[in-house]
Design an enzyme around this catalytic site. Structure first.
Site, PDB file in Angstrom:
ATOM      1  N   CYS A 124       2.200   8.264  -6.591  1.00 48.37           N
ATOM      2  CA  CYS A 124       2.346   7.036  -5.802  1.00 48.37           C
ATOM      3  C   CYS A 124       3.053   5.956  -6.622  1.00 48.37           C
ATOM      4  O   CYS A 124       2.632   5.620  -7.736  1.00 48.37           O
ATOM      5  CB  CYS A 124       0.974   6.543  -5.359  1.00 48.37           C
TER       6      CYS A 124
ATOM      7  N   ASP B 157       3.961   5.024   2.003  1.00 47.91           N
ATOM      8  CA  ASP B 157       5.049   5.907   1.566  1.00 47.91           C
ATOM      9  C   ASP B 157       5.573   6.745   2.733  1.00 47.91           C
ATOM     10  O   ASP B 157       4.798   7.393   3.443  1.00 47.91           O
ATOM     11  CB  ASP B 157       4.545   6.826   0.452  1.00 47.91           C
TER      12      ASP B 157
END
Length: 218
Positions: A101, A44
């Site tokens: 996430c 990420d």
């Protein structure tokens, strides 16, 4: 191509700024890489390893993949761990997930994303193992965050069972594994209390942490 050109301009500005702040910075960086930490985190873009823990380039060895997964068939991750432990002699391995996430969320809800669905099966194994704990959580976002934590905890155990760590501990090398979760919302890292300096400690810490999570739902 304007965006790419801007990246080169940003790079030149950054280089000049770093040399102004510390004229010897790049010379030191070029001469030696001796980090004490291996960071295993998610790909990420909102989770920059060095910045989160306030360390400079050269102080953290970094490996990233979607959902910060470490499995025994991934030679890429295992090679990074082996190099970090055997060559760089890192003292700490930080497994760092992050709340919210996207990969973990997709694994939890069976959302189809393409080829990566096969990779996220590893996270779904964690989901299935803890299905009663997760299903007891009503809020979807909270359920995702709990799976983020459980996934990190599982990766700590997975790393402790690799041949690299077993051999390092057998020869008396001091290296610890830690499990953390980062909040994009406030920039803070939470310690999941599963740190381990041996395989038995990792398994015991994992069982204790899961027991604490189950107790919270009672």
């Amino acid at each position: 191509m304007k965006a790419i050109h801007e990246l080169f301009e940003n790079n030149r500005n950054w280089s000049e700024r770093m040399r102004e702040e510390d004229p010897a910075f790049f010379r030191r960086l070029a001469n030696q890489q001796s980090p004490e930490y291996l960071w295993i985190g998610c790909s990420d873009s909102r989770v920059p390893a060095n910045q989160i823990i306030g360390l400079a380039p050269g102080e953290v060895f970094v490996h990233r993949n979607v959902a910060n997964v470490v499995v025994h068939t991934d030679l890429n991750a295992l090679s990074v761990i082996q190099y970090a432990v055997d060559v760089l002699q890192v003292k700490h391995i930080l497994v760092v997930g992050h709340y919210g996430c996207g990969g973990v969320g997709a694994a939890l809800t069976n959302r189809r994303l393409g080829l990566i669905d096969n990779w996220l099966r590893h996270v779904q194994d964690v989901r299935d193992l803890h299905e009663p704990l997760l299903s007891a959580i009503e809020a979807p976002a909270e359920r995702v965050n709990r799976l983020c934590e459980l996934n990190v905890m599982q990766q700590v155990v997975n790393i402790s069972q690799t041949s690299v760590l077993r051999e390092a501990w057998e020869r008396g090398q001091q290296v610890m594994i830690h499990g953390w979760c980062y909040s994009v919302a406030n920039g803070l890292v939470s310690n999941l209390d599963v740190s381990a300096a041996s395989r038995s400690e990792a398994l015991e810490g994992y069982r204790d942490a899961v027991s604490r999570l189950r107790a919270q739902r009672l």
